[in-house]
Each structure stands twice: as C-alpha cells, then as structure tokens.
Design a protein around this motif. Structure first.
Motif, PDB file in Angstrom:
ATOM      1  N   UNK A  92      11.701 -24.173  -0.142  1.00  0.00           N
ATOM      2  CA  UNK A  92      11.179 -23.730   1.158  1.00  0.00           C
ATOM      3  C   UNK A  92       9.732 -23.265   0.985  1.00  0.00           C
ATOM      4  N   UNK A  93       8.998 -23.222   2.083  1.00  0.00           N
ATOM      5  CA  UNK A  93       7.679 -22.584   1.976  1.00  0.00           C
ATOM      6  C   UNK A  93       7.852 -21.119   1.556  1.00  0.00           C
ATOM      7  N   UNK A  94       6.841 -20.574   0.919  1.00  0.00           N
ATOM      8  CA  UNK A  94       6.916 -19.188   0.441  1.00  0.00           C
ATOM      9  C   UNK A  94       5.706 -18.405   0.950  1.00  0.00           C
ATOM     10  N   UNK A  95       5.971 -17.305   1.623  1.00  0.00           N
ATOM     11  CA  UNK A  95       4.882 -16.467   2.121  1.00  0.00           C
ATOM     12  C   UNK A  95       5.023 -15.058   1.563  1.00  0.00           C
ATOM     13  N   UNK A  96       3.873 -14.430   1.400  1.00  0.00           N
ATOM     14  CA  UNK A  96       3.869 -13.062   0.891  1.00  0.00           C
ATOM     15  C   UNK A  96       3.350 -12.125   1.975  1.00  0.00           C
ATOM     16  N   UNK A  97       4.008 -10.985   2.109  1.00  0.00           N
ATOM     17  CA  UNK A  97       3.512  -9.943   3.018  1.00  0.00           C
ATOM     18  C   UNK A  97       2.976  -8.821   2.136  1.00  0.00           C
ATOM     19  N   UNK A  98       1.728  -8.460   2.381  1.00  0.00           N
ATOM     20  CA  UNK A  98       1.128  -7.360   1.619  1.00  0.00           C
ATOM     21  C   UNK A  98       0.984  -6.140   2.528  1.00  0.00           C
ATOM     22  N   UNK A  99       1.257  -4.971   1.979  1.00  0.00           N
ATOM     23  CA  UNK A  99       1.015  -3.719   2.704  1.00  0.00           C
ATOM     24  C   UNK A  99       0.819  -2.595   1.711  1.00  0.00           C
ATOM     25  N   UNK A 100       0.618  -1.382   2.200  1.00  0.00           N
ATOM     26  CA  UNK A 100       0.505  -0.239   1.277  1.00  0.00           C
ATOM     27  C   UNK A 100       1.179   0.994   1.860  1.00  0.00           C
ATOM     28  N   UNK A 101       1.938   1.676   0.970  1.00  0.00           N
ATOM     29  CA  UNK A 101       2.643   2.879   1.421  1.00  0.00           C
ATOM     30  C   UNK A 101       1.854   4.150   1.159  1.00  0.00           C
ATOM     31  N   UNK A 102       0.725   4.024   0.465  1.00  0.00           N
ATOM     32  CA  UNK A 102      -0.093   5.235   0.280  1.00  0.00           C
ATOM     33  C   UNK A 102      -0.932   5.483   1.532  1.00  0.00           C
ATOM     34  N   UNK A 103      -1.323   6.736   1.708  1.00  0.00           N
ATOM     35  CA  UNK A 103      -2.074   7.128   2.909  1.00  0.00           C
ATOM     36  C   UNK A 103      -3.320   7.917   2.494  1.00  0.00           C
ATOM     37  N   UNK A 104      -4.223   8.061   3.438  1.00  0.00           N
ATOM     38  CA  UNK A 104      -5.424   8.880   3.235  1.00  0.00           C
ATOM     39  C   UNK A 104      -5.061  10.360   3.215  1.00  0.00           C
ATOM     40  N   UNK A 105      -5.832  11.200   2.533  1.00  0.00           N
ATOM     41  CA  UNK A 105      -5.598  12.649   2.627  1.00  0.00           C
ATOM     42  C   UNK A 105      -5.648  13.072   4.100  1.00  0.00           C
ATOM     43  N   UNK A 106      -4.798  14.016   4.496  1.00  0.00           N
ATOM     44  CA  UNK A 106      -4.740  14.379   5.917  1.00  0.00           C
ATOM     45  C   UNK A 106      -5.802  15.404   6.339  1.00  0.00           C
ATOM     46  N   UNK A 107      -6.474  16.035   5.365  1.00  0.00           N
ATOM     47  CA  UNK A 107      -7.434  17.086   5.677  1.00  0.00           C
ATOM     48  C   UNK A 107      -8.556  16.577   6.593  1.00  0.00           C
ATOM     49  N   UNK A 108      -9.132  17.415   7.461  1.00  0.00           N
ATOM     50  CA  UNK A 108      -8.863  18.851   7.696  1.00  0.00           C
ATOM     51  C   UNK A 108      -7.610  19.081   8.568  1.00  0.00           C
ATOM     52  N   UNK A 109      -6.699  19.868   8.046  1.00  0.00           N
ATOM     53  CA  UNK A 109      -5.391  20.047   8.696  1.00  0.00           C
ATOM     54  C   UNK A 109      -5.485  20.744  10.044  1.00  0.00           C
ATOM     55  N   UNK A 110      -6.470  21.631  10.216  1.00  0.00           N
ATOM     56  CA  UNK A 110      -6.544  22.386  11.482  1.00  0.00           C
ATOM     57  C   UNK A 110      -6.902  21.503  12.676  1.00  0.00           C
ATOM     58  N   UNK A 111      -7.335  20.265  12.416  1.00  0.00           N
ATOM     59  CA  UNK A 111      -7.656  19.382  13.545  1.00  0.00           C
ATOM     60  C   UNK A 111      -6.440  18.574  14.016  1.00  0.00           C
TER      61      UNK A 111
END
Ligand SMILES: [Zn+2]
Length: 457
Positions: A79-98
């Motif tokens: 069969x054809x083969x496809x790849x899905x790329x993604x990332x589970x890491x995130x940017x730092x959330x700071x500044x938290x008070x906003x």
C-alpha cells in the motif's frame, strides 16, 4: 467511508476530553525541571496510540523521546505509505500572570479550548490520530499504511530528529509526509502551505579605534564605526525595496501566474495588514503585493543593531565598534551557501579601509517548495475542500521549518503542510487556544486525505 465520518461526529465530546488529558502534561522541552513530565507525556501518548489500535513505542533519543506509532501492516499487499509528523513538546508558558486560566488546566469557552500546546501542536496532530482511530474502530480498511512520528524537541530545534530519521530510515521511507503545524488565514479558509522560505543568519562587526575615544579630543580625525556600519547597511537596499547586492536574486524562483492569482484570494487586504502590524505605511519590493513580499520574495533584514553608549544620559565618545545581527530570508533556488558567500564578498568589497570588518556565520536553511499543481497537493486540496466545505487557499509561509528539508533529504518525501491553527490562536503566547471546529474539521480532513492521497500515488 461514511461510517468513518459518522464515528468522528458521534465521538467529539470524548475526543475533546482526551485532548484535555493530553494537554494536562506540562511537556515543556526547554525547561530541565519538566524532563519527567516529558517522558510521562510521551508514555501517555504511546499508550493512547496503542489503545486506538496502533503499534506504538516510545523511542529514546539523546534528548526527549520520540513516539513512533504505526497502523497494523498487512504484509500481503503493498500500500502507499504516509507519515504524519507532530510534536508533543510545548513552549514555556511564562509569563504566567497573563494567562486567564492556568496553562496546563485546559478550559473550554465557546468553541475555544485554552491550554499551552492546544494549537501548537497537540491538538493538531491529535486530530490525525482521531481520524485513524475512526478507521480502526469501525474496521474500515485504510487505503494506505500510516506512521506517526511525534517528537519532543520541536520547540528547541529538533536536534535529534534528523538522526532518528536516518537510523529508522527503512521503516519511515514514505510517499509523503503530512504535517499540521502551520496555520489557515481564518475559519472559512482552510489552507495548504506549499512553500517555506529559507534563511541565512550572520553577525557583522565593524571595528574602529582600539577603545572608546573622547569625541571632543579625537572625533573628526577617525572614522566612526557606527557611522561606517550604518552607511554599509544603508547601501544594501535601494529605494524600490530591492536588495542591492549583485547576484542576490540570481536564480530565485519566480512566482507563476497561477500562484499570483492564488495570492489574490487571501482574505487580507494591504490596509488590514498595515493595521495588524501597526506601521505608518507599508514598504516592500516594488512590483509585488505585500502578501507576496512577506512570503515569496527574499529579504535582507537587520535584526539587531548595537554600538556605543546605551545607558541613560549622554556619553561623548567615538565607539570602538558597531555590530549588526542580520538574517536573509531565501526563496526556492537560492542556495544558502551561495547567498552567504555573495553577501559576505560584497560587504568586504564595500567596507572602507578606515575600519575592520568581521563577519561571523550563523545557521542556514534552504527554502522549500512543493508544486501546488502536483498530484499530492491537488489531493490535499480536495480533502480540505470536502472536510471544511469551503474552497481552500494556497499559502506560502514566510518562515522556515528546517525538518521539512530533512524529510526530503532522508526519506525522499515531499511534505504537505495542512495547518489547522488560526492567527488568533496565540501560539507561543499567553492564552494559547485551539478552535474546536478546526479540531473537528481537521479530523474529517485527515480521514478524507488518506483516500485522496492514496489515489494520487
Ligand atoms: Zn511552536
């Protein structure tokens, strides 16, 4: 196929709850204190992939692990083969008070799901996982094999991804890579991004006297490095907004008439752009629209400019040096090494003999282009059209995504960038959100995409 789409429709509430569970992990790749959260998040994701019927494993790297998940393979037919790329890491959330609510306590308001990582990128690749779940749980035959590569270092430069692609090349070689980590102009305009600009960066320093000098005692008898640098830089752009370095545009891929027509369909006017970025008047290379200038034309930009005294009050000196941080955005066919050479050669040639020029090289990445008329791009456009029930737009992105070049080099595959993020989703900013309509339409798009793409191979 209808049974797959019905499954998606029926299970939206559960999908949102699962996405919320995924978003509760503070998977901040840049911060050492979250190392264990990163691993816990990767393990949760692999477990979830396993639960929906994929063969999944957590692959260690020298940094944060990569989650690899595959649809069950049927050995008998190719069969054809496809790849899905993604990332589970995130940017730092700071500044938290906003933040209006804590970044790792997902909150739903209307059709918006607020949390760090909701849009960039957990929500977007999760839409693809839900689409494949719909196939597997309804026992609908997939027309292709799928492999998910979800990494944990995208926000810190993907240092271990290329190595991973090389060492797993045999199982990852595919017909195309699908990435949902870019954007669409608004909810009514689903988009295929078919080109990215490349980049080169460097730092140039102009050295004058051996130390800062009294401008009264010595000023007038020597060149001022700040002035010399300003004159040098000012000569690099003409009044038509063109980069005045011989050979800079040689070979730069021109825009086709088809592409220029596509640009005209984008739902933003020059006046809106001017307001959005807060300038008195727009400025750019003559002969191109602002939308073309910001994504399909090369640039020479000063990113930072430093010299002399910067504190309060005055200080009467001739500074010892002046420095500028520079980046050039590149378009397809502009090789980074060649552009770097002609820029540096030109700077050395025009630098006056009264100062000493030092150029320090930075990073570089090639531009990317997959023809919007290619069978795969056309297949993606059909899937977008059906899923969103709207006519999709074609986008060129002004920024750079270096991993896309690795997919091409290592796996030999083109990348289809099918972003589900909206400009107002606050990626990398406080109060990041993901639109739940984009989430649902994205799942449908993914389900339809495998049909359309498999037919195009
Ligand atoms: Zn990001």
């Amino acid at each position: 196929m209808q049974v797959v789409l019905d499954y998606l429709k029926r299970n939206q509430a559960r999908f949102v709850a699962e996405l919320c569970a995924f978003l509760r992990f503070p998977s901040v790749s840049a911060q050492a204190q979250h190392k264990r959260d990163m691993l816990a998040c990767a393990e949760w994701l692999a477990e979830h992939c396993h639960h929906i019927g994929l063969d999944a494993r957590v692959c260690p790297t020298h940094g944060h692990p990569i989650v690899l998940a595959k649809t069950p393979r049927t050995r008998s037919l190719r069969k054809p083969h496809f790849m899905v790329y993604g990332h589970y890491d995130v940017q730092p959330p700071e500044p938290l008070d906003l933040w209006k609510s804590p970044p790792f306590a997902p909150r739903i308001h209307g059709r918006s799901l607020f949390a760090r990582g909701a849009c960039d990128n957990k929500g977007q690749h999760f839409a693809h996982l839900k689409a494949v779940e719909a196939y597997l749980k309804t026992r609908t035959a997939l027309p292709c094999d799928l492999t998910f590569v979800i990494e944990g270092e995208e926000e810190v430069g993907s240092a271990n991804l290329a190595k991973f692609l090389k060492s797993h090349r045999r199982e990852l070689v595919c017909d195309a890579v699908v990435v949902s980590d870019t954007g669409m102009p608004d909810v009514d305009h689903p988009a295929l991004t078919y080109s990215l600009r490349g980049i080169i960066s460097f730092e140039i320093t102009v050295h004058g006297p051996s130390r800062d000098l009294h401008s009264g005692i010595f000023g007038g008898a020597l060149d001022n490095p700040a002035m010399a640098l300003c004159q040098l830089l000012a000569s690099l752009r003409d009044k038509n907004g063109r980069v005045a370095i011989p050979g800079f545009y040689n070979g730069a891929a021109p825009l086709s008439a088809y592409e220029r027509r596509q640009f005209k369909r984008l739902p933003i006017t020059p006046a809106e752009l001017q307001k959005l970025i807060g300038v008195k008047k727009l400025f750019g290379e003559r002969g191109f629209t602002p939308m073309e200038q910001r994504s399909a034309r090369p640039t020479f930009e000063i990113n930072g400019l430093t010299s002399g005294y910067q504190g309060t009050g005055g200080k009467t000196i001739v500074p010892a040096w002046a420095r500028a941080k520079i980046t050039c955005r590149l378009v397809p066919n502009q090789k980074p090494a060649r552009i770097r050479k002609i820029v540096c050669d030109h700077l050395r040639k025009i630098c006056p003999p009264t100062v000493r020029l030092v150029i320090e090289d930075g990073h570089g990445t090639e531009a990317y282009l997959v023809s919007p008329k290619s069978p795969q791009a056309q297949a993606a456009l059909r899937a977008l059209r059906k899923a969103f029930n709207r006519e999709p737009v074609l986008l060129r992105e002004g920024g750079s995504i270096p991993i896309v070049n690795d997919f091409k080099k290592v796996l030999g595959a083109d990348t289809l960038l099918l972003g589900l993020g909206l400009p107002e989703d606050n990626a990398h900013s406080p109060n990041e959100k993901f639109d739940l309509d984009c989430f649902e339409n994205g799942q449908r798009m993914s389900a339809l995409l495998w049909q359309e793409l498999s037919r195009s191979v």
